[in-house]
Design an enzyme around this catalytic site. Structure first.
Site, PDB file in Angstrom:
ATOM      1  N   HIS A 255      55.423 -42.861  -2.195  1.00  0.00           N
ATOM      2  CA  HIS A 255      54.063 -42.760  -2.315  1.00  0.00           C
ATOM      3  C   HIS A 255      53.478 -44.128  -3.317  1.00  0.00           C
ATOM      4  CE1 HIS A 255      50.002 -40.413  -2.426  1.00  0.00           C
ATOM      5  NE2 HIS A 255      49.657 -40.930  -3.544  1.00  0.00           N
ATOM      6  N   GLU A 256      53.865 -44.133  -4.654  1.00  0.00           N
ATOM      7  CA  GLU A 256      53.474 -45.170  -5.468  1.00  0.00           C
ATOM      8  C   GLU A 256      53.699 -46.563  -5.008  1.00  0.00           C
ATOM      9  OE1 GLU A 256      51.429 -43.939  -7.414  1.00  0.00           O
ATOM     10  OE2 GLU A 256      51.662 -41.716  -7.536  1.00  0.00           O
TER      11      GLU A 256
END
Length: 788
Positions: A255-256
């Site tokens: 996600h990051e």
């Protein structure tokens, strides 16, 4: 079950929504991601980054360019490999215990990341969605450190942070600057203890890619903080590690990393907001757990998308649209594109270096500074720069700064060496030095001065660049600021018409940043009230209205707008523009009665530029402000000067002796112009003035009939446009007299309607000052004109 809430920072209450999820009671309160909030804080710290909408606009343009190039060249994507350095921030524990996580846990995260980005069959990162995509980006653990030495633990840098919890400010301001590795060669990841604020633990956050190598953001600034920060209990996957339930499959890092490559949350960080990816359905907020089939915003939400807030086990998709976005970032964004050429994942020692470099700008002002950034491969140990036309002419620094004082186009040469050998790169015509100095006047106006009225067959009456029946709220001129000026000291606006309902009537001149939709006016940076009586005098004298702002307006090297706000209270003003069709750059904007901004070419079909100049500079200018502009005789007015360290004052009435100091309190008995001169610093403009109008001590205001007669341009090389707008009709007599009173021109005409316009061709007359007498209905209006 314990209700988990998203931490709210008070400063962002009006911006960010709170979302909730459920986790076992043994878990502490957890916030999934803080990327968007962190991005806002970073842009506040570095205003030259612009807004996230600036980034978005540029990225969309680049995506279009890349897509068109692929169509033309029929190219296919190559697999891009990104080298990772994982900074394991511990508290003195033995390797493999507590915060000092094991190499196996790091490897497990790398495996999960590669499965997710490559959509590998037979892995949790595979999906059979029709819009699912293999991003064709892989990640490797760096094998070479910044000195080119083989690392004992590939991809791992262990650092004793001597803390068991961290705040974002501590990480950004203390930890990152002393631990980061060159972000042009390494994808920096910091694995830390609890990321805390109060009782809430944060899973992670990333730094968005930048738009370009803006000054202050390359060798310092955001380069020192670029990467991903992640909680050690959400980094990696498997049952052998101390991982957080529901966040134990490595998807926080996926996600990051998506954020680090330019992706936004799938719900656009607002109810049914835009994430700027066409094939991700809108949502009214983040999903929790694994809400397959969840419906919001009229769509089935893509809860399996890595950019949602579902549990790790639910995630399994990046879309083709997200792929196009991330791969464009890898191609065009600084500190992303350079990673493609990094060879730090090799298992051999460094070879002969390969010279490469960039700079924070290639177009520079005369007297400006260029910051160079070494991008050479294979770990050089010495650098020899040669800067044609620069000061210094040579340098042995790795990342030098160079001043250019002479306009021209110059080469830059870099020779890099290490124990294996050397290599030289010369970039021809790399630096262009503008003839513009560090202080300048900027304008887009290059045409025939015109006061545009709407045509007779239009439903709108009044002035195009002023008051009109459609209720235009404001007009502005856009300045791109390509040379990166940092200060706006004042502006010059040429008005073509003014009608004042009272002696103290004013118009507001405003400065906006250019962060509105599609580069339109955004936030107001400064405002200045200007008396209409002063504007009328400037029109009568054939000159623009020059104003000094109350302070140096910070531009941060970015684009901006200057214009006027239009209040409908009985007054009328209109700016001078080019003739329609004489400007093709869409720099003139207007705000309609609902507050919507559009270029005149879109809203009206006019291609014009306003006659506005901006006084810009890399250094401040002296500014002056007054507590009031119009007073009764003897009343007190306070004058304040800024921008310098020493000040001296003079008054046109002679009532004020030279005074040192930034503030003067005066009690003028007559209309007086106060001039302040500044010193003690390097300044763009050392002088500023303000006129205080004293009631009863100025000439009687020009009658409305006189104000209705306008002649422009004035001065002129010979052709003048005469306009009159009133209800009188009938015979018209126009006479022209020279400076000694002899009549040199006469014309008879008829005014048949409200609006009258006549071109006076005086090219045959010698240069000089003349007086025009315009007579209709036994009334004569006099105007002075100047022939150049």
């Amino acid at each position: 079950m314990k209700r988990i809430v998203l931490l709210l920072w008070a400063v962002y209450i009006s911006i960010f929504n709170a979302y909730s999820q459920s986790l076992p009671a043994s878990q502490e309160e957890i916030e999934k991601c803080y990327t968007m909030e962190s991005d806002s804080l970073l842009r506040m710290k570095y205003p030259q980054m612009g807004s996230i909408l600036d980034f978005e606009r540029d990225l969309q343009l680049k995506m279009t360019e890349v897509a068109e190039r692929k169509k033309t060249l029929r190219t296919t994507d190559e697999v891009v490999t990104i080298p990772i350095i994982v900074h394991v921030i511990h508290n003195g524990e033995a390797v493999g215990t507590g915060l000092n996580i094991s190499a196996a846990q790091v490897q497990s995260q790398l495996d999960a990341l590669n499965e997710d980005f490559r959509r590998k069959p037979g892995t949790p990162g595979f999906n059979n969605s029709s819009v699912g995509a293999d991003i064709e980006i892989e990640f490797c653990l760096a094998r070479l450190d910044p000195q080119g030495r083989n690392m004992p633990e590939p991809g791992i840098h262990r650092y004793n942070g001597r803390k068991t919890s961290w705040t974002r400010d501590e990480i950004e301001n203390s930890l990152k600057p002393v631990t980061y590795w060159d972000p042009d060669k390494y994808f920096n990841v910091w694995v830390v203890a609890d990321l805390r604020s109060d009782a809430t633990t944060l899973l992670g956050y990333a730094q968005f890619p930048t738009r370009s190598n803006l000054p202050g953001l390359s060798s310092t600034g955001t380069a020192a903080t670029d990467g991903v920060v992640i909680w050690y209990r959400s980094f990696g996957r498997g049952n052998n590690f101390n991982l957080s339930p529901n966040n134990n499959l490595g998807r926080t890092m996926t996600h990051e990393t998506g954020h680090w490559l330019g992706l936004r949350h799938i719900w656009g960080d607002g109810a049914c907001a835009e994430d700027f990816v066409a094939d991700t359905p809108p949502a009214d907020g983040p999903s929790r757990g694994c809400q397959v089939g969840r419906v919001s915003c009229g769509n089935v939400n893509m809860v399996q998308n890595y950019m949602d807030y579902s549990d790790d086990a639910c995630f399994n998709i990046f879309t083709a649209g997200q792929k196009a976005r991330m791969r464009t970032v890898m191609e065009v964004s600084p500190r992303r594109s350079t990673l493609r050429a990094s060879n730090v994942c090799g298992n051999l020692s460094a070879g002969i270096p390969v010279a490469n470099f960039t700079s924070d700008r290639q177009l520079v002002l005369r007297g400006g500074t260029v910051n160079f950034n070494d991008l050479s491969l294979n770990f050089p140990t010495t650098w020899i720069w040669t800067f044609e036309g620069g000061e210094p002419a040579t340098s042995n620094e790795r990342n030098p700064s160079v001043v250019y004082t002479t306009p021209g186009v110059y080469n830059v040469t870099l020779t890099v060496s290490n124990a294996q050998g050397s290599n030289t790169l010369t970039r021809q015509d790399f630096i262009e030095v503008s003839s513009e100095g560090i202080c300048s006047n900027s304008t887009n106006f290059n045409g025939t001065p015109t006061v545009l009225r709407f045509p007779a067959d239009s439903t709108t009456r009044g002035y195009v660049a002023g008051h009109n029946s459609s209720g235009t709220g404001a007009v502005s001129e856009y300045f791109g600021n390509a040379l990166g000026y940092t200060n706006l000291g004042g502006a010059s606006l040429r008005f073509g018409y003014v009608h004042a309902s009272s002696d103290d009537a004013t118009v507001t001149v405003l400065v906006w940043n250019a962060r509105g939709f599609q580069g339109g006016p955004g936030a107001v940076l400064e405002r200045k009230e200007v008396l209409l009586s002063r504007i009328q005098q400037d029109i009568n004298n054939g000159q623009p209205t020059n104003i000094t702002f109350d302070r140096n307006v910070p531009l941060f090297g970015r684009g901006f707008h200057v214009g006027i706000e239009l209040a409908y209270d009985g007054d009328t003003v209109a700016l001078v523009t080019t003739q329609n069709g004489q400007s093709v750059f869409n720099t003139a904007w207007e705000q309609d009665s609902t507050g919507r901004w559009e270029t005149f070419s879109v809203s009206r079909g006019y291609n014009i530029a306003h006659d506005i100049s901006a006084n810009v500079g890399m250094q401040p200018s002296v500014q002056v402000s007054a507590s009031t502009l119009i007073i009764n005789p003897g009343e007190t007015v306070t004058l304040n000067a800024r921008g310098a360290s020493l000040f001296s004052w003079q008054a046109s009435s002679g009532s004020l002796s030279t005074t040192l100091g930034p503030q003067v309190v005066a009690n003028p008995q007559e209309t007086t112009t106060y001039t302040v001169t500044g010193g003690g610093l390097d300044l763009c403009r050392t002088e500023a003035s303000v006129t205080i109008v004293v009631r009863g001590t100025v000439s009687t205001p020009t009658p409305a009939e006189d104000q209705a007669l306008q002649i422009f341009p004035n001065p002129s090389a010979g052709k003048y446009i005469l306009t009159l707008n009133n209800n009188k009709t009938g015979a018209v007599q126009i006479d022209l007299y020279n400076a000694i009173g002899n009549q040199v021109f006469a014309l008879q005409d008829v005014k048949s309607g409200t609006e009258y316009e006549k071109v006076l061709d005086l090219t045959a007359l010698p240069k000089g000052v003349y007086v025009v007498a315009f007579t209709t209905n036994n009334q004569t209006i006099w105007r002075k004109i100047v022939k150049l």
